[in-house]
Design a protein around this motif. Sequence first.
Motif, PDB file in Angstrom:
ATOM      1  N   TYR A   1       0.353  -1.430  -0.305  1.00  0.00           N
ATOM      2  CA  TYR A   1       0.307   0.067   0.110  1.00  0.00           C
ATOM      3  C   TYR A   1       0.370   1.394  -0.057  1.00  0.00           C
ATOM      4  O   TYR A   1       2.219   1.212   0.848  1.00  0.00           O
ATOM      5  CB  TYR A   1      -1.162  -0.002   1.236  1.00  0.00           C
ATOM      6  CG  TYR A   1      -1.785  -0.883   1.453  1.00  0.00           C
ATOM      7  CD1 TYR A   1      -3.325  -0.925   0.288  1.00  0.00           C
ATOM      8  CD2 TYR A   1      -2.212  -2.167   1.979  1.00  0.00           C
ATOM      9  CE1 TYR A   1      -4.506  -1.979   0.626  1.00  0.00           C
ATOM     10  CE2 TYR A   1      -1.693  -3.282   1.429  1.00  0.00           C
ATOM     11  CZ  TYR A   1      -3.888  -2.944   1.130  1.00  0.00           C
ATOM     12  OH  TYR A   1      -4.886  -4.498   1.154  1.00  0.00           O
ATOM     13  N   TYR A   2       0.617   2.278  -1.068  1.00  0.00           N
ATOM     14  CA  TYR A   2       1.566   3.164  -0.734  1.00  0.00           C
ATOM     15  C   TYR A   2       0.795   4.657  -0.273  1.00  0.00           C
ATOM     16  O   TYR A   2      -0.541   4.881  -0.193  1.00  0.00           O
ATOM     17  CB  TYR A   2       1.333   3.532  -2.214  1.00  0.00           C
ATOM     18  CG  TYR A   2       2.368   2.671  -3.222  1.00  0.00           C
ATOM     19  CD1 TYR A   2       3.696   3.326  -3.593  1.00  0.00           C
ATOM     20  CD2 TYR A   2       2.279   1.631  -3.883  1.00  0.00           C
ATOM     21  CE1 TYR A   2       4.678   2.724  -3.621  1.00  0.00           C
ATOM     22  CE2 TYR A   2       2.757   0.677  -3.945  1.00  0.00           C
ATOM     23  CZ  TYR A   2       4.016   1.545  -4.652  1.00  0.00           C
ATOM     24  OH  TYR A   2       5.243   0.856  -4.782  1.00  0.00           O
ATOM     25  N   THR A   3       1.196   5.181   0.811  1.00  0.00           N
ATOM     26  CA  THR A   3       0.655   6.751   1.125  1.00  0.00           C
ATOM     27  C   THR A   3       1.505   7.989   0.276  1.00  0.00           C
ATOM     28  O   THR A   3       1.994   7.900  -0.441  1.00  0.00           O
ATOM     29  CB  THR A   3       1.355   6.788   2.403  1.00  0.00           C
ATOM     30  OG1 THR A   3       0.982   5.752   3.295  1.00  0.00           O
ATOM     31  CG2 THR A   3       0.344   8.329   3.133  1.00  0.00           C
ATOM     32  N   LEU A   4       0.043   8.399  -0.610  1.00  0.00           N
ATOM     33  CA  LEU A   4      -0.007   9.866  -1.450  1.00  0.00           C
ATOM     34  C   LEU A   4      -0.294  10.796  -1.191  1.00  0.00           C
ATOM     35  O   LEU A   4      -1.327  11.197   0.500  1.00  0.00           O
ATOM     36  CB  LEU A   4      -0.500   9.083  -2.619  1.00  0.00           C
ATOM     37  CG  LEU A   4      -0.618   7.908  -3.369  1.00  0.00           C
ATOM     38  CD1 LEU A   4      -1.256   7.700  -3.938  1.00  0.00           C
ATOM     39  CD2 LEU A   4       0.815   7.707  -3.456  1.00  0.00           C
ATOM     40  N   GLU A   5      -0.004  11.553  -1.307  1.00  0.00           N
ATOM     41  CA  GLU A   5      -0.914  13.224  -1.270  1.00  0.00           C
ATOM     42  C   GLU A   5      -1.816  12.951  -2.173  1.00  0.00           C
ATOM     43  O   GLU A   5      -2.344  12.581  -3.130  1.00  0.00           O
ATOM     44  CB  GLU A   5       0.089  14.426  -1.818  1.00  0.00           C
ATOM     45  CG  GLU A   5       1.550  14.604  -1.133  1.00  0.00           C
ATOM     46  CD  GLU A   5       2.057  15.815  -1.339  1.00  0.00           C
ATOM     47  OE1 GLU A   5       1.479  16.565  -1.833  1.00  0.00           O
ATOM     48  OE2 GLU A   5       3.278  16.109  -0.749  1.00  0.00           O
ATOM     49  N   ALA A   6      -3.282  13.559  -1.478  1.00  0.00           N
ATOM     50  CA  ALA A   6      -4.117  13.265  -2.247  1.00  0.00           C
ATOM     51  C   ALA A   6      -4.883  14.397  -4.157  1.00  0.00           C
ATOM     52  O   ALA A   6      -5.504  13.464  -4.567  1.00  0.00           O
ATOM     53  CB  ALA A   6      -5.676  13.609  -1.376  1.00  0.00           C
ATOM     54  N   ALA A   7      -3.978  15.159  -3.184  1.00  0.00           N
ATOM     55  CA  ALA A   7      -4.120  16.438  -4.748  1.00  0.00           C
ATOM     56  C   ALA A   7      -3.042  15.754  -5.243  1.00  0.00           C
ATOM     57  O   ALA A   7      -1.841  15.910  -5.182  1.00  0.00           O
ATOM     58  CB  ALA A   7      -3.734  18.101  -4.081  1.00  0.00           C
ATOM     59  N   PRO A   8      -3.501  15.731  -6.302  1.00  0.00           N
ATOM     60  CA  PRO A   8      -2.531  15.152  -8.099  1.00  0.00           C
ATOM     61  C   PRO A   8      -1.639  16.423  -8.376  1.00  0.00           C
ATOM     62  O   PRO A   8      -2.594  17.413  -8.077  1.00  0.00           O
ATOM     63  CB  PRO A   8      -4.034  14.451  -8.610  1.00  0.00           C
ATOM     64  CG  PRO A   8      -4.933  15.129  -8.521  1.00  0.00           C
ATOM     65  CD  PRO A   8      -5.363  16.034  -7.229  1.00  0.00           C
ATOM     66  N   VAL A   9      -0.486  15.936  -8.691  1.00  0.00           N
ATOM     67  CA  VAL A   9       0.214  16.806  -9.410  1.00  0.00           C
ATOM     68  C   VAL A   9      -0.641  17.184 -10.858  1.00  0.00           C
ATOM     69  O   VAL A   9      -0.869  18.350 -11.493  1.00  0.00           O
ATOM     70  CB  VAL A   9       1.653  16.154  -9.672  1.00  0.00           C
ATOM     71  CG1 VAL A   9       2.414  17.849 -10.702  1.00  0.00           C
ATOM     72  CG2 VAL A   9       2.096  15.641  -8.567  1.00  0.00           C
ATOM     73  N   VAL A  10      -1.145  15.969 -11.611  1.00  0.00           N
ATOM     74  CA  VAL A  10      -1.517  16.181 -13.033  1.00  0.00           C
ATOM     75  C   VAL A  10      -2.885  15.134 -13.337  1.00  0.00           C
ATOM     76  O   VAL A  10      -2.497  14.258 -12.227  1.00  0.00           O
ATOM     77  CB  VAL A  10      -0.458  16.025 -13.877  1.00  0.00           C
ATOM     78  CG1 VAL A  10      -1.110  16.501 -15.278  1.00  0.00           C
ATOM     79  CG2 VAL A  10       0.631  16.745 -13.801  1.00  0.00           C
ATOM     80  N   THR A  11      -3.694  15.540 -13.370  1.00  0.00           N
ATOM     81  CA  THR A  11      -4.452  14.537 -14.095  1.00  0.00           C
ATOM     82  C   THR A  11      -4.616  13.943 -15.151  1.00  0.00           C
ATOM     83  O   THR A  11      -4.902  14.358 -16.311  1.00  0.00           O
ATOM     84  CB  THR A  11      -6.034  14.645 -13.221  1.00  0.00           C
ATOM     85  OG1 THR A  11      -6.392  15.927 -14.455  1.00  0.00           O
ATOM     86  CG2 THR A  11      -6.174  15.780 -11.701  1.00  0.00           C
ATOM     87  N   GLY A  12      -5.426  12.878 -15.550  1.00  0.00           N
ATOM     88  CA  GLY A  12      -5.751  12.488 -17.016  1.00  0.00           C
ATOM     89  C   GLY A  12      -7.585  13.579 -17.777  1.00  0.00           C
ATOM     90  O   GLY A  12      -6.980  13.247 -19.233  1.00  0.00           O
ATOM     91  N   GLU A  13      -7.634  14.579 -16.947  1.00  0.00           N
ATOM     92  CA  GLU A  13      -8.575  15.430 -18.221  1.00  0.00           C
ATOM     93  C   GLU A  13      -7.139  16.459 -18.899  1.00  0.00           C
ATOM     94  O   GLU A  13      -7.680  16.823 -19.562  1.00  0.00           O
ATOM     95  CB  GLU A  13      -8.791  16.533 -16.936  1.00  0.00           C
ATOM     96  CG  GLU A  13     -10.285  15.759 -15.742  1.00  0.00           C
ATOM     97  CD  GLU A  13     -10.602  16.296 -15.737  1.00  0.00           C
ATOM     98  OE1 GLU A  13     -10.680  17.514 -15.558  1.00  0.00           O
ATOM     99  OE2 GLU A  13     -11.966  15.912 -14.354  1.00  0.00           O
ATOM    100  N   GLU A  14      -5.620  15.958 -18.542  1.00  0.00           N
ATOM    101  CA  GLU A  14      -4.731  17.253 -19.563  1.00  0.00           C
ATOM    102  C   GLU A  14      -4.211  16.152 -20.216  1.00  0.00           C
ATOM    103  O   GLU A  14      -3.281  16.282 -21.091  1.00  0.00           O
ATOM    104  CB  GLU A  14      -4.261  17.796 -18.514  1.00  0.00           C
ATOM    105  CG  GLU A  14      -4.772  18.813 -17.187  1.00  0.00           C
ATOM    106  CD  GLU A  14      -3.766  19.424 -16.171  1.00  0.00           C
ATOM    107  OE1 GLU A  14      -3.920  20.141 -15.943  1.00  0.00           O
ATOM    108  OE2 GLU A  14      -3.692  18.284 -15.637  1.00  0.00           O
ATOM    109  N   LEU A  15      -4.553  14.893 -20.199  1.00  0.00           N
ATOM    110  CA  LEU A  15      -4.173  14.156 -21.351  1.00  0.00           C
ATOM    111  C   LEU A  15      -5.029  14.255 -22.483  1.00  0.00           C
ATOM    112  O   LEU A  15      -5.679  14.414 -22.787  1.00  0.00           O
ATOM    113  CB  LEU A  15      -4.415  12.749 -21.136  1.00  0.00           C
ATOM    114  CG  LEU A  15      -3.662  11.281 -20.500  1.00  0.00           C
ATOM    115  CD1 LEU A  15      -3.822   9.987 -19.772  1.00  0.00           C
ATOM    116  CD2 LEU A  15      -1.611  11.596 -21.018  1.00  0.00           C
ATOM    117  N   VAL A  16      -3.839  14.441 -23.513  1.00  0.00           N
ATOM    118  CA  VAL A  16      -4.700  14.800 -25.299  1.00  0.00           C
ATOM    119  C   VAL A  16      -4.247  13.009 -26.255  1.00  0.00           C
ATOM    120  O   VAL A  16      -4.942  12.960 -27.079  1.00  0.00           O
ATOM    121  CB  VAL A  16      -3.781  16.050 -26.293  1.00  0.00           C
ATOM    122  CG1 VAL A  16      -4.069  16.301 -25.297  1.00  0.00           C
ATOM    123  CG2 VAL A  16      -2.209  15.869 -26.002  1.00  0.00           C
TER     124      VAL A  16
END
Length: 553
Positions: free
Chosen positions: A269-284
């Motif tokens: 299990y990974y502990t991650l920051e909840a706020a992402p750096v980049v999301t899939g919405e910015e994929l082209v």
Amino acid sequence: MLQIDLWKRLLIWLTCVVGLVLALPNGFYTRVETHNDAMQAIELQGETPELLAQASGWPTWMPSSLVNLGLDLRGGAHLLAEVQVEDVYAARMEATWPEIRDALRPERATVGTIRLQPSAPNEIRVRIGEPSGMPRALEVVRDLAQPVPTLTGALATDLVVRGEEDVLIVTLSDEERAASDDRTVRQALEIIRRRIDEVGTREPTIQRQGADRILIQVPGIGSASELKEIIGTTAQLTFNPVVGRGTDPDATPGVGNKVVPSLDESGVYYTLEAAPVVTGEELVDAQPSFDQNGRPAVNFRFNPTGARKFGDYTAANIGNPFAIVLDNEVISAPVIQSHIPGGSGIITGNFTIEESTNLAVLLRAGALPAGLEFLEERTIGPELGQDSIDAGRIATIVAFAAVLIFMTLSYGMFGIFANIALILNIALIFGLLSLIGATLTLPGIAGIVLTVGMAVDANVLVFERIREELKSARGPARAIELGYEKALSAILDANITTFITAVILYAMGSGPVRGFAITLGLGILTSVFTAIFVTRLMIVMWFERRRPKTIEV
């Protein structure tokens, strides 16, 4: 007297010929469908001997548009999905927290320390070190709010900010929730459509039902479970900073963090920051490929905004791991070896070729903004669809034959003219359905059967009126002319009211109701055309040739 200009005669017959030509491909449905599929494949893949052979089954100079068969005629899958619009609230709050934090940092002299507190999914609670600075904190955070358009024109913002002692509370306004719900369903609708189009299915029906439900019907697909695999995955892709790694799923992640399981490593299990750096919405773009070891992978590319974020983060965090998270599972957690400019990269994992291809399709189509709950699912086999076609064909033939016999026995030669017009009427309906690419459903067949019965109604009105005029000692030509003139208003009134009903059914209904409304509406248009113009033209041409002194209707 009876007279129709030459240009009108040519236009009437030309319309009938065009309708017959457009309807003709439906008489060779399988051959034309194979031709159309081959031509589409040639455009995508290039020419091959096999595809050219399939394409040669129908002349390219002939129309090749077909009446699409609906779910109940071809067989396929039916789903009714409910969009979980509440999921968006939590994601929105997660994305808002970094903005609030960055806005309050310059005000530390006034508001003191800033600490994110445990909060409900749809709100943010921030504790400030100096309660006396609460007015300033409220002012700063309220400046982040954006206006929300409303139907009433009233001024509204997307955030509601209030303070309780030393805790700042931020929630979404009611107006923003309503707007967010509408956006979420619209976005889900479009993404579902794109995903289904990606796999090449024919004429799917994808419609919004109510506030938060989507109806999906895809003819020709194997099963409802197969359809769910295409659209059911949200494909939420994010790139998150890694805080830690462990084996305890119940570990306390800390405020602003979350614990996410690994997809490939069992028990990790990974502990991650909840706020992402980049999301899939910015994929082209996303394409299946292979990594340096020859294993299936997915290449991706960001838009300029995502590329800048991704490049800045990798430049500032060389030597640190970051996680690629898909649908709340870590599929890869590489260590940043160097600055990654250009906004492109590769997703690796234990994929099969099929899995990497499906992942690329999902990412390219876009992430569903929220999860889907499937309330209803049905699989309709092609055998049942064929049974529906056979039943509809029998009903149409029986209705057609009964009307033909009735008109011939009731009105003699004039009845034969009406029957010819009725045959043209059916051809025109199929020609129009093919032209607009409409989908024929079982209720649509019912609409055609009803049209067959209604099509002769206008002719009956005209012929009865001609009978009345003949009883008044009118001449044959004058009786025919007055019969059409005096029956016209009744024909238009009856058909306009029925057409309005069809329009309302189409606008307010969905699925089968719309199929019925389309064939009924088109049938009314073609029925009026054939009754007022085609039948009259045939009677005029017969009358000009025979010049009878008396007629019997």
